[in-house]
Design a protein around this motif. Structure first.
Motif, PDB file in Angstrom:
ATOM      1  N   HIS A 111       0.806  -1.222   0.000  1.00 34.92           N
ATOM      2  CA  HIS A 111       0.000   0.000   0.000  1.00 34.92           C
ATOM      3  C   HIS A 111       0.842   1.276   0.000  1.00 34.92           C
ATOM      4  O   HIS A 111       0.373   2.334  -0.429  1.00 34.92           O
ATOM      5  N   TYR A 112       2.068   1.199   0.489  1.00 33.95           N
ATOM      6  CA  TYR A 112       2.920   2.387   0.591  1.00 33.95           C
ATOM      7  C   TYR A 112       3.951   2.479  -0.528  1.00 33.95           C
ATOM      8  O   TYR A 112       4.150   3.541  -1.108  1.00 33.95           O
ATOM      9  N   THR A 113       4.624   1.372  -0.810  1.00 36.16           N
ATOM     10  CA  THR A 113       5.713   1.413  -1.804  1.00 36.16           C
ATOM     11  C   THR A 113       5.248   1.061  -3.201  1.00 36.16           C
ATOM     12  O   THR A 113       5.958   1.305  -4.171  1.00 36.16           O
ATOM     13  N   HIS A 114       4.034   0.435  -3.309  1.00 32.52           N
ATOM     14  CA  HIS A 114       3.453   0.038  -4.589  1.00 32.52           C
ATOM     15  C   HIS A 114       4.305  -1.019  -5.298  1.00 32.52           C
ATOM     16  O   HIS A 114       4.262  -1.137  -6.524  1.00 32.52           O
ATOM     17  N   ARG A 115       5.057  -1.764  -4.501  1.00 30.88           N
ATOM     18  CA  ARG A 115       5.827  -2.885  -5.023  1.00 30.88           C
ATOM     19  C   ARG A 115       5.064  -4.188  -4.778  1.00 30.88           C
ATOM     20  O   ARG A 115       4.387  -4.333  -3.774  1.00 30.88           O
ATOM     21  N   ARG A 116       5.197  -5.104  -5.729  1.00 34.63           N
ATOM     22  CA  ARG A 116       4.560  -6.413  -5.604  1.00 34.63           C
ATOM     23  C   ARG A 116       5.622  -7.493  -5.697  1.00 34.63           C
ATOM     24  O   ARG A 116       6.507  -7.433  -6.574  1.00 34.63           O
ATOM     25  N   CYS A 117       5.528  -8.458  -4.790  1.00 31.59           N
ATOM     26  CA  CYS A 117       6.396  -9.633  -4.838  1.00 31.59           C
ATOM     27  C   CYS A 117       5.543 -10.856  -5.104  1.00 31.59           C
ATOM     28  O   CYS A 117       4.533 -11.078  -4.429  1.00 31.59           O
ATOM     29  N   PHE A 118       5.954 -11.643  -6.098  1.00 28.67           N
ATOM     30  CA  PHE A 118       5.193 -12.818  -6.490  1.00 28.67           C
ATOM     31  C   PHE A 118       6.150 -13.890  -6.983  1.00 28.67           C
ATOM     32  O   PHE A 118       7.006 -13.630  -7.820  1.00 28.67           O
ATOM     33  N   GLU A 119       5.991 -15.096  -6.407  1.00 24.54           N
ATOM     34  CA  GLU A 119       6.843 -16.224  -6.787  1.00 24.54           C
ATOM     35  C   GLU A 119       8.337 -15.883  -6.658  1.00 24.54           C
ATOM     36  O   GLU A 119       9.172 -16.341  -7.441  1.00 24.54           O
ATOM     37  N   GLY A 120       8.655 -15.043  -5.674  1.00 22.20           N
ATOM     38  CA  GLY A 120      10.047 -14.692  -5.438  1.00 22.20           C
ATOM     39  C   GLY A 120      10.574 -13.536  -6.261  1.00 22.20           C
ATOM     40  O   GLY A 120      11.741 -13.144  -6.119  1.00 22.20           O
ATOM     41  N   LYS A 131       9.773   6.054  -2.173  1.00 26.44           N
ATOM     42  CA  LYS A 131       9.031   6.891  -1.230  1.00 26.44           C
ATOM     43  C   LYS A 131       7.812   6.130  -0.736  1.00 26.44           C
ATOM     44  O   LYS A 131       7.509   5.035  -1.200  1.00 26.44           O
ATOM     45  N   LYS A 132       7.107   6.739   0.202  1.00 28.40           N
ATOM     46  CA  LYS A 132       5.896   6.131   0.721  1.00 28.40           C
ATOM     47  C   LYS A 132       4.696   7.036   0.470  1.00 28.40           C
ATOM     48  O   LYS A 132       4.717   8.208   0.825  1.00 28.40           O
ATOM     49  N   SER A 133       3.675   6.471  -0.184  1.00 33.05           N
ATOM     50  CA  SER A 133       2.440   7.204  -0.441  1.00 33.05           C
ATOM     51  C   SER A 133       1.290   6.207  -0.320  1.00 33.05           C
ATOM     52  O   SER A 133       1.168   5.287  -1.140  1.00 33.05           O
ATOM     53  N   TYR A 134       0.466   6.354   0.697  1.00 32.66           N
ATOM     54  CA  TYR A 134      -0.574   5.374   0.979  1.00 32.66           C
ATOM     55  C   TYR A 134      -1.587   5.315  -0.160  1.00 32.66           C
ATOM     56  O   TYR A 134      -2.106   6.343  -0.617  1.00 32.66           O
ATOM     57  N   SER A 135      -1.894   4.101  -0.612  1.00 32.72           N
ATOM     58  CA  SER A 135      -2.683   3.912  -1.833  1.00 32.72           C
ATOM     59  C   SER A 135      -4.078   4.536  -1.744  1.00 32.72           C
ATOM     60  O   SER A 135      -4.552   5.131  -2.723  1.00 32.72           O
ATOM     61  N   GLN A 150      -7.409  -0.248  -3.634  1.00 30.60           N
ATOM     62  CA  GLN A 150      -6.684  -1.440  -3.193  1.00 30.60           C
ATOM     63  C   GLN A 150      -7.175  -1.885  -1.827  1.00 30.60           C
ATOM     64  O   GLN A 150      -7.287  -3.079  -1.549  1.00 30.60           O
ATOM     65  N   ALA A 151      -7.468  -0.947  -0.952  1.00 30.00           N
ATOM     66  CA  ALA A 151      -8.034  -1.273   0.360  1.00 30.00           C
ATOM     67  C   ALA A 151      -9.465  -1.787   0.158  1.00 30.00           C
ATOM     68  O   ALA A 151     -10.178  -1.309  -0.732  1.00 30.00           O
ATOM     69  N   VAL A 152      -9.864  -2.770   0.949  1.00 30.26           N
ATOM     70  CA  VAL A 152      -9.181  -3.254   2.137  1.00 30.26           C
ATOM     71  C   VAL A 152      -8.502  -4.603   1.885  1.00 30.26           C
ATOM     72  O   VAL A 152      -8.471  -5.470   2.772  1.00 30.26           O
ATOM     73  N   HIS A 153      -7.934  -4.743   0.719  1.00 25.28           N
ATOM     74  CA  HIS A 153      -7.214  -5.963   0.358  1.00 25.28           C
ATOM     75  C   HIS A 153      -5.912  -6.029   1.147  1.00 25.28           C
ATOM     76  O   HIS A 153      -5.322  -5.016   1.489  1.00 25.28           O
ATOM     77  N   GLU A 154      -5.483  -7.294   1.404  1.00 27.77           N
ATOM     78  CA  GLU A 154      -4.174  -7.439   2.046  1.00 27.77           C
ATOM     79  C   GLU A 154      -3.090  -6.980   1.089  1.00 27.77           C
ATOM     80  O   GLU A 154      -3.315  -6.952  -0.118  1.00 27.77           O
ATOM     81  N   PRO A 155      -1.920  -6.557   1.601  1.00 27.23           N
ATOM     82  CA  PRO A 155      -1.480  -6.573   3.005  1.00 27.23           C
ATOM     83  C   PRO A 155      -2.175  -5.487   3.837  1.00 27.23           C
ATOM     84  O   PRO A 155      -2.443  -4.390   3.336  1.00 27.23           O
ATOM     85  N   LEU A 156      -2.474  -5.812   5.086  1.00 25.95           N
ATOM     86  CA  LEU A 156      -3.243  -4.921   5.942  1.00 25.95           C
ATOM     87  C   LEU A 156      -2.347  -3.829   6.520  1.00 25.95           C
ATOM     88  O   LEU A 156      -1.708  -4.003   7.549  1.00 25.95           O
ATOM     89  N   LYS A 157      -2.326  -2.705   5.805  1.00 22.88           N
ATOM     90  CA  LYS A 157      -1.521  -1.559   6.233  1.00 22.88           C
ATOM     91  C   LYS A 157      -2.385  -0.306   6.214  1.00 22.88           C
ATOM     92  O   LYS A 157      -3.227  -0.137   5.331  1.00 22.88           O
ATOM     93  N   VAL A 158      -2.145   0.581   7.186  1.00 24.01           N
ATOM     94  CA  VAL A 158      -2.964   1.781   7.307  1.00 24.01           C
ATOM     95  C   VAL A 158      -2.199   2.815   8.128  1.00 24.01           C
ATOM     96  O   VAL A 158      -1.426   2.456   9.030  1.00 24.01           O
ATOM     97  N   PRO A 159      -2.357   4.113   7.842  1.00 29.07           N
ATOM     98  CA  PRO A 159      -1.695   5.149   8.643  1.00 29.07           C
ATOM     99  C   PRO A 159      -2.057   5.061  10.128  1.00 29.07           C
ATOM    100  O   PRO A 159      -3.171   4.658  10.490  1.00 29.07           O
ATOM    101  N   LEU A 160      -1.120   5.451  10.966  1.00 26.62           N
ATOM    102  CA  LEU A 160      -1.255   5.312  12.417  1.00 26.62           C
ATOM    103  C   LEU A 160      -2.498   6.008  12.961  1.00 26.62           C
ATOM    104  O   LEU A 160      -3.149   5.502  13.884  1.00 26.62           O
TER     105      LEU A 160
END
Length: 401
Positions: free
Chosen positions: A59-68, A87-91, A119-129
């Protein structure tokens, strides 16, 4: 990584709306194929696209990891958006702001179709404090469920912001606003479909009964629950009809225009919902005689008030929220079972299997499954293509052929 995409042989909704003079925009999730540029949103009817092409990402870096393999998945039309790299920018913030910008720059005299697929509320479960802090004294225990609740609050706030912009632009009074989900929640990711049975990925009601609402000043009857059958495929002809468009040139449209049902409360023309027939699933149990449909195949259909499931459905537990775990009920039916039938109107929790009580009705519905199965196209599952990995595509998940 699969070289596949939504077939190109029939126009999509934004293509038909453009025929009626609409500006069309997509913000957020695509996930309908991207291995070639012709499958990208701006080549499927959208005037603009800002978002991600795959199923999910950070949600912050907009990077996806799949199958390594890891890479960035953030696009502005057909070009990578690299301004947030490192950088970090919440989706939810990012996509809500992009949507608001589209509304601000739009000419109100021209009709607008804006699809915001957060993208929310799909995992990964991340949200501003600050949203987590809202739940620090709640009865929801710390962990995934609390983070999910915080994400929902952030979504709610962001949608409210977008509605405020529509009102400021004088567009709200003529807007049809649809808020919908695509499936039930995932129990392992903090969701609860209680008191319904099952979860995302299953054909029990907790997996297939999506929630949503429609708001518009154009509605003649407001503040009521719609209890008629409706399927996601109905939005296509409903929106095209609202736009004064035509379905000419489309292929095998199975949806119904539901506007009279939504707006006036009239009975729907829809009598059934085919949830799925999955020929790629493993055969399970013994085949039921007396019907052309192979009940070992995983499937489900709703016909009027009746719902039938076949094949390997997995355990259909009734998962209560974490703070009421004592209410959870376990599915104790024999694992070799592969046919169920429920009267959903009387038994929406799917607790009383009537498949053996009404055998003739069951076989009639199974025959309906056999009819649909005869119209099915071949199931294709292309192998993952190593050429799709970000390392070979400038660090991006995107077109590679």
């Amino acid at each position: 990584m699969q070289p596949s995409g939504l077939p190109l042989d029939s126009p999509l909704l934004p293509e038909k709306l453009k025929e009626s003079g609409y500006s069309t925009h997509l913000v957020g999730k695509w996930h309908l194929g991207h291995y070639q540029e012709k499958y990208l949103p701006t080549n499927r009817g959208f005037d603009s696209f800002y978002g991600f092409l795959t199923g999910s990402s950070n949600h912050y870096t907009h990077r996806r990891c799949f199958e390594g393999f890891c890479g960035l998945d953030l696009w502005n039309n057909t070009e990578p958006d690299l301004q947030y790299k490192g950088k970090k920018s919440y989706s939810t913030y990012l996509f809500a702001k992009k949507s608001a910008k589209i509304v601000k720059n739009h000419n109100p005299k021209k009709p607008l179709f804006l699809m915001l697929s957060l993208q929310a509320v799909h995992e990964p479960l991340k949200v501003p404090l600050k949203y987590k802090e809202k739940y620090k004294d709640s009865r929801i225990p710390p962990g995934k469920r609390r983070r999910l609740a915080a994400m929902v609050t952030c979504v709610d706030e962001s949608i409210g912001y977008l509605i405020t912009i529509l009102k400021r632009r004088g567009m709200w009074k003529n807007t049809v606003f649809v808020f919908s989900t695509d499936n039930g929640g995932s129990i392992s990711e903090g969701s609860s479909n209680w008191p319904l049975r099952g979860e995302k990925g299953r054909y029990w009601e907790g997996g297939v009964r999506g929630v949503g609402f429609v708001y518009s000043k154009l509605l003649r009857r407001r503040g009521r629950k719609l209890r008629e059958l409706m399927h996601i495929t109905d939005w296509y002809p409903t929106f095209v009809g609202l736009a004064g468009g035509s379905l000419k040139g489309t292929k095998n449209i199975t949806g119904f225009n539901q506007w009279n049902t939504i707006c006036f409360g009239m009975h729907t023309k829809r009598k059934e919902i085919l949830f799925n027939i999955d020929p790629c699933s493993d055969l399970h149990g013994e085949r039921l005689p007396g019907t052309d449909f192979d009940t070992r195949v995983k499937s489900s259909i709703r016909l009027g008030v009746w719902k039938v499931l076949t094949g390997r459905q997995g355990r259909g537990h009734w998962f209560a929220p974490p703070y009421e775990k004592h209410l959870t009920m376990k599915d104790t039916q024999p694992q070799e079972n592969n046919v169920w039938m429920f009267n959903i109107a009387k038994d929406p929790l799917e607790q009383k299997d009537l498949s053996k009580v009404y055998p003739r009705r069951l076989r009639l519905i199974l025959d309906r499954l056999a009819y649909h199965n005869r119209t099915a196209v071949d199931c294709t599952q292309p192998r993952n293509d190593i050429l799709s990995i970000p390392y070979l595509n400038d660090g991006m998940w995107g077109p590679w052929l």
